[in-house]
Write a protein that holds these residues in place. Structure first.
Motif, PDB file in Angstrom:
ATOM      1  N   ILE A 162      42.037  24.705  36.956  1.00  0.00           N
ATOM      2  CA  ILE A 162      43.324  25.168  37.466  1.00  0.00           C
ATOM      3  C   ILE A 162      43.431  26.691  37.322  1.00  0.00           C
ATOM      4  O   ILE A 162      42.724  27.305  36.517  1.00  0.00           O
ATOM      5  N   ASN A 163      44.303  27.268  38.113  1.00  0.00           N
ATOM      6  CA  ASN A 163      44.652  28.678  37.980  1.00  0.00           C
ATOM      7  C   ASN A 163      45.940  28.770  37.156  1.00  0.00           C
ATOM      8  O   ASN A 163      46.925  28.100  37.478  1.00  0.00           O
ATOM      9  N   VAL A 181      39.780  30.534  45.287  1.00  0.00           N
ATOM     10  CA  VAL A 181      40.402  29.701  44.258  1.00  0.00           C
ATOM     11  C   VAL A 181      41.800  29.240  44.657  1.00  0.00           C
ATOM     12  O   VAL A 181      42.460  28.518  43.902  1.00  0.00           O
ATOM     13  N   ARG A 182      42.256  29.627  45.827  1.00  0.00           N
ATOM     14  CA  ARG A 182      43.630  29.301  46.218  1.00  0.00           C
ATOM     15  C   ARG A 182      43.821  27.819  46.507  1.00  0.00           C
ATOM     16  O   ARG A 182      44.952  27.339  46.579  1.00  0.00           O
ATOM     17  N   TYR A 221      39.879  20.733  32.320  1.00  0.00           N
ATOM     18  CA  TYR A 221      39.049  21.274  31.239  1.00  0.00           C
ATOM     19  C   TYR A 221      38.693  22.749  31.440  1.00  0.00           C
ATOM     20  O   TYR A 221      38.054  23.355  30.590  1.00  0.00           O
ATOM     21  N   LYS A 222      39.121  23.335  32.544  1.00  0.00           N
ATOM     22  CA  LYS A 222      38.778  24.728  32.810  1.00  0.00           C
ATOM     23  C   LYS A 222      39.990  25.468  33.362  1.00  0.00           C
ATOM     24  O   LYS A 222      40.699  24.959  34.228  1.00  0.00           O
ATOM     25  N   ILE A 223      40.228  26.680  32.828  1.00  0.00           N
ATOM     26  CA  ILE A 223      41.357  27.492  33.273  1.00  0.00           C
ATOM     27  C   ILE A 223      40.867  28.845  33.766  1.00  0.00           C
ATOM     28  O   ILE A 223      40.115  29.537  33.069  1.00  0.00           O
ATOM     29  N   ASN A 224      41.288  29.183  34.978  1.00  0.00           N
ATOM     30  CA  ASN A 224      41.130  30.545  35.488  1.00  0.00           C
ATOM     31  C   ASN A 224      42.429  31.284  35.197  1.00  0.00           C
ATOM     32  O   ASN A 224      43.491  30.881  35.679  1.00  0.00           O
ATOM     33  N   LEU A 225      42.367  32.351  34.416  1.00  0.00           N
ATOM     34  CA  LEU A 225      43.578  33.043  33.994  1.00  0.00           C
ATOM     35  C   LEU A 225      43.755  34.348  34.755  1.00  0.00           C
ATOM     36  O   LEU A 225      42.864  35.194  34.784  1.00  0.00           O
ATOM     37  N   TYR A 226      44.918  34.491  35.362  1.00  0.00           N
ATOM     38  CA  TYR A 226      45.297  35.718  36.077  1.00  0.00           C
ATOM     39  C   TYR A 226      46.602  36.204  35.442  1.00  0.00           C
ATOM     40  O   TYR A 226      47.594  35.475  35.420  1.00  0.00           O
TER      41      TYR A 226
END
Length: 279
Positions: A162-163, A181-182, A221-226
């Motif tokens: 997820i973002n 990633v959108r 289990y995975k995070i894209n952080l902005y």
């Protein structure tokens, strides 16, 4: 080239110390002190007073060089131990290896997070690279305990990656995220007074982030952080949300930096991996 020059100016003293270490190693090795000591012991008997020098001679130039380096490193550790790394008004854009050298080799125990890229702040904090971190004085931040926080994107089901978009100092729009990633599930958490020039610490903002991340379903289990976090928020979130020591279902955290291109502060397509545990 300009970036390299700024980095050298910013860490000039630390680079000088590393150069001194390398130069000392080369000089001591080239002096061949082992041979010199061997000649001395040809005319001097070995006793308790000079036994340590005898063992140094027997260890050869490698051991002698190591002893000199240990003495020099102890001097640097004593001098740098109470100093704060990253002082001054320059942007501290340095690689993680450089921070490791400053911490483990030069003996810095304190590091300022101010004007350090957000991704590097997360990496330093989560990896315990330094004993202490400085993010500004208490008076530098306006405290906002009761603040409305806007949350968008909460769902019953998410993609496995997820973002997570954290708008703090100014808003982040979907168009600022990389196109590739959108299509992922995206959660937006925003301070309602974002965009003003007042640096603040919002406990409500931090707690909402912790609650949302801790309650994500197991399939995430995975995070894209902005994010556009200030240093104090970054420190709190890194320690209290993502530094879980394997107790969280989040196995991978990637923080994406912003790049200033064509007058826009969009996020880069390539992020910085903070941790990536096996899953």
């Amino acid at each position: 080239m300009i970036t390299i020059i700024y980095r050298i100016i910013d860490w000039g003293f630390q680079i000088f110390q590393i150069c001194v270490i390398m130069l000392l190693a080369v000089i001591v090795w080239m002096l061949d002190l082992a041979t010199l000591m061997e000649r001395i012991f040809m005319n001097v008997s070995v006793d308790f007073n000079n036994l340590k020098y005898y063992f140094l001679m027997r260890g050869g130039n490698g051991l002698i060089t190591l002893v000199f380096l240990i003495i020099l490193l102890k001097i640097f550790h004593k001098y740098n131990g109470d100093k704060i790394l990253n002082k001054g008004k320059l942007y501290h854009d340095h690689c993680y290896i450089g921070y490791i050298l400053c911490s483990k080799v030069l003996g810095y125990k304190k590091c300022s997070l101010i004007r350090v890229p957000i991704a590097m702040q997360f990496k330093l904090i989560i990896n315990d690279t330094f004993d202490e971190y400085f993010y500004g004085e208490t008076d530098d931040y306006k405290s906002t305990k009761c603040e409305n926080i806007t949350i968008k994107g909460i769902k019953d089901a998410y993609t496995s990656t997820i973002n997570l978009v954290l708008s703090d100092t100014y808003p982040i729009k979907k168009e600022m995220l990389p196109e590739n990633v959108r299509n992922l599930s995206t959660i937006y958490i925003s301070r309602d007074n974002e965009g003003n020039s007042v640096r603040a610490f919002s406990s409500a903002f931090c707690e909402q982030i912790r609650n949302i991340v801790s309650n994500l379903p197991d399939e995430v289990y995975k995070i894209n952080l902005y994010s556009t976090l200030n240093a104090k928020h970054c420190y709190w979130i890194a320690r209290n949300v993502f530094k879980q020591g394997g107790r969280s279902n989040i196995k991978s955290l990637i923080v994406f930096p912003q790049s200033h291109k064509y007058g826009l502060w969009n996020f880069s397509e390539k992020g910085v991996t903070i941790f990536n545990d096996k899953y």
